[in-house]
Scaffold this motif. Sequence first.
Motif, PDB file in Angstrom:
ATOM      1  N   GLU A 181      25.172  65.704  17.494  1.00 61.48           N
ATOM      2  CA  GLU A 181      26.126  66.235  18.469  1.00 61.48           C
ATOM      3  C   GLU A 181      25.606  67.520  19.114  1.00 61.48           C
ATOM      4  OE1 GLU A 181      30.465  68.283  18.255  1.00 61.48           O
ATOM      5  OE2 GLU A 181      30.252  66.365  17.229  1.00 61.48           O
ATOM      6  N   GLU A 182      25.096  68.448  18.310  1.00 62.83           N
ATOM      7  CA  GLU A 182      24.583  69.711  18.834  1.00 62.83           C
ATOM      8  C   GLU A 182      23.365  69.461  19.713  1.00 62.83           C
ATOM      9  OE1 GLU A 182      24.055  73.923  19.363  1.00 62.83           O
ATOM     10  OE2 GLU A 182      25.736  72.628  18.941  1.00 62.83           O
ATOM     11  N   THR A 183      22.449  68.646  19.245  1.00 65.67           N
ATOM     12  CA  THR A 183      21.248  68.341  20.022  1.00 65.67           C
ATOM     13  C   THR A 183      21.625  67.650  21.317  1.00 65.67           C
ATOM     14  OG1 THR A 183      19.978  68.158  17.980  1.00 65.67           O
ATOM     15  CG2 THR A 183      19.004  67.192  19.954  1.00 65.67           C
ATOM     16  N   SER A 184      22.573  66.727  21.266  1.00 67.71           N
ATOM     17  CA  SER A 184      23.020  66.010  22.454  1.00 67.71           C
ATOM     18  C   SER A 184      23.637  66.963  23.474  1.00 67.71           C
ATOM     19  CB  SER A 184      24.035  64.939  22.061  1.00 67.71           C
ATOM     20  OG  SER A 184      24.530  64.284  23.190  1.00 67.71           O
ATOM     21  N   ARG A 185      24.424  67.908  23.003  1.00 68.45           N
ATOM     22  CA  ARG A 185      25.062  68.891  23.891  1.00 68.45           C
ATOM     23  C   ARG A 185      23.997  69.715  24.622  1.00 68.45           C
ATOM     24  NH1 ARG A 185      26.151  74.070  23.883  1.00 68.45           N
ATOM     25  NH2 ARG A 185      25.397  74.458  21.782  1.00 68.45           N
ATOM     26  N   ILE A 186      23.017  70.172  23.892  1.00 65.58           N
ATOM     27  CA  ILE A 186      21.962  70.974  24.501  1.00 65.58           C
ATOM     28  C   ILE A 186      21.110  70.131  25.437  1.00 65.58           C
ATOM     29  CG2 ILE A 186      19.870  72.319  24.003  1.00 65.58           C
ATOM     30  CD1 ILE A 186      21.413  73.379  21.519  1.00 65.58           C
ATOM     31  N   GLN A 187      20.809  68.898  25.042  1.00 64.58           N
ATOM     32  CA  GLN A 187      20.021  68.021  25.905  1.00 64.58           C
ATOM     33  C   GLN A 187      20.754  67.779  27.230  1.00 64.58           C
ATOM     34  OE1 GLN A 187      17.003  66.967  26.115  1.00 64.58           O
ATOM     35  NE2 GLN A 187      17.394  65.670  27.866  1.00 64.58           N
ATOM     36  N   LYS A 188      22.055  67.660  27.205  1.00 62.37           N
ATOM     37  CA  LYS A 188      22.817  67.476  28.445  1.00 62.37           C
ATOM     38  C   LYS A 188      22.666  68.686  29.359  1.00 62.37           C
ATOM     39  CE  LYS A 188      26.299  64.366  26.573  1.00 62.37           C
ATOM     40  NZ  LYS A 188      27.671  64.230  26.098  1.00 62.37           N
ATOM     41  N   GLN A 189      22.663  69.883  28.778  1.00 63.15           N
ATOM     42  CA  GLN A 189      22.485  71.085  29.584  1.00 63.15           C
ATOM     43  C   GLN A 189      21.097  71.106  30.227  1.00 63.15           C
ATOM     44  OE1 GLN A 189      25.009  72.907  30.274  1.00 63.15           O
ATOM     45  NE2 GLN A 189      26.320  71.932  28.786  1.00 63.15           N
ATOM     46  N   PHE A 190      20.100  70.683  29.480  1.00 61.49           N
ATOM     47  CA  PHE A 190      18.742  70.645  30.021  1.00 61.49           C
ATOM     48  C   PHE A 190      18.606  69.589  31.110  1.00 61.49           C
ATOM     49  CE2 PHE A 190      17.694  73.313  26.509  1.00 61.49           C
ATOM     50  CZ  PHE A 190      16.597  74.025  26.944  1.00 61.49           C
ATOM     51  N   ALA A 191      19.315  68.507  30.983  1.00 60.81           N
ATOM     52  CA  ALA A 191      19.280  67.469  32.022  1.00 60.81           C
ATOM     53  C   ALA A 191      19.759  68.026  33.358  1.00 60.81           C
ATOM     54  CB  ALA A 191      20.119  66.272  31.600  1.00 60.81           C
ATOM     55  N   ILE A 207      18.975  70.743  34.644  1.00 60.06           N
ATOM     56  CA  ILE A 207      17.860  71.391  35.340  1.00 60.06           C
ATOM     57  C   ILE A 207      16.640  70.470  35.399  1.00 60.06           C
ATOM     58  CG2 ILE A 207      18.605  73.771  34.977  1.00 60.06           C
ATOM     59  CD1 ILE A 207      16.556  73.947  32.655  1.00 60.06           C
ATOM     60  N   GLY A 208      16.883  69.194  35.147  1.00 62.32           N
ATOM     61  CA  GLY A 208      15.833  68.200  35.314  1.00 62.32           C
ATOM     62  C   GLY A 208      14.783  68.173  34.223  1.00 62.32           C
ATOM     63  N   MET A 209      15.152  68.562  33.014  1.00 62.70           N
ATOM     64  CA  MET A 209      14.173  68.508  31.932  1.00 62.70           C
ATOM     65  C   MET A 209      14.804  67.987  30.653  1.00 62.70           C
ATOM     66  SD  MET A 209      13.533  72.527  30.876  1.00 62.70           S
ATOM     67  CE  MET A 209      12.808  72.164  29.289  1.00 62.70           C
ATOM     68  N   SER A 210      13.947  67.684  29.696  1.00 58.14           N
ATOM     69  CA  SER A 210      14.379  67.195  28.398  1.00 58.14           C
ATOM     70  C   SER A 210      13.804  68.091  27.316  1.00 58.14           C
ATOM     71  CB  SER A 210      13.879  65.761  28.185  1.00 58.14           C
ATOM     72  OG  SER A 210      14.188  65.329  26.874  1.00 58.14           O
ATOM     73  N   ILE A 211      14.522  68.222  26.221  1.00 52.49           N
ATOM     74  CA  ILE A 211      14.001  68.981  25.095  1.00 52.49           C
ATOM     75  C   ILE A 211      13.105  68.101  24.222  1.00 52.49           C
ATOM     76  CG2 ILE A 211      15.862  70.672  25.056  1.00 52.49           C
ATOM     77  CD1 ILE A 211      17.124  69.154  22.717  1.00 52.49           C
ATOM     78  N   PHE A 212      13.046  66.823  24.539  1.00 51.90           N
ATOM     79  CA  PHE A 212      12.265  65.879  23.749  1.00 51.90           C
ATOM     80  C   PHE A 212      11.025  65.415  24.496  1.00 51.90           C
ATOM     81  CE2 PHE A 212      16.740  65.287  22.461  1.00 51.90           C
ATOM     82  CZ  PHE A 212      16.624  65.718  21.155  1.00 51.90           C
ATOM     83  N   ASP A 213       9.975  65.107  23.740  1.00 54.51           N
ATOM     84  CA  ASP A 213       8.768  64.561  24.345  1.00 54.51           C
ATOM     85  C   ASP A 213       8.894  63.045  24.464  1.00 54.51           C
ATOM     86  OD1 ASP A 213       8.197  63.443  21.812  1.00 54.51           O
ATOM     87  OD2 ASP A 213       6.697  64.970  21.324  1.00 54.51           O
ATOM     88  N   ALA A 214       7.847  62.394  24.893  1.00 59.56           N
ATOM     89  CA  ALA A 214       7.866  60.938  25.117  1.00 59.56           C
ATOM     90  C   ALA A 214       8.098  60.159  23.820  1.00 59.56           C
ATOM     91  CB  ALA A 214       6.562  60.496  25.765  1.00 59.56           C
TER      92      ALA A 214
END
Length: 141
Positions: A74-84, A86-93
């Motif tokens: 849930e926490e990771t998903s929330r942060i990943q949404k914020q990064f989306a 600005i057009g980026m991901s916190i995760f690699d391929a």
Amino acid sequence: MAKLGADTATDFAEIATAMQKVASQANSANLSLEETAAMLAVIMSITREAPETAGTALKAIIARLNELKFASGEETSRIQKQFANIGMSIFDANGQLKDTRVLFQEIAEAFKTADTNTKKVIATAVAGAEQQNRFLALMEN
């Protein structure tokens, strides 16, 4: 480090003092001494806060980024949404959290075109409310 201090209105002693607070956390995130010193110098020159404050702030920011490796979905998903936003991901391929250095570089690049509100949301998501201003100083400079 003396040149870095001269370039950023901080001195060697200030950088050394701040480094005492953050060195082990930066090392665990695979950040070099030079990278860490440069980040500290930026934070101190922009905020003009005490070296201990800058060191503790950077330590907290790096720790929060590292915690994403172990955070609940849930926490990771929330942060990943914020990064989306600005057009980026916190995760690699491979679905792994990107290296801390890469995250800092990508955020700084995205901040060049992001609006003020988006920057504040990302800063709070990454650094927390208490370290938001220091994170913004680092990413915008």
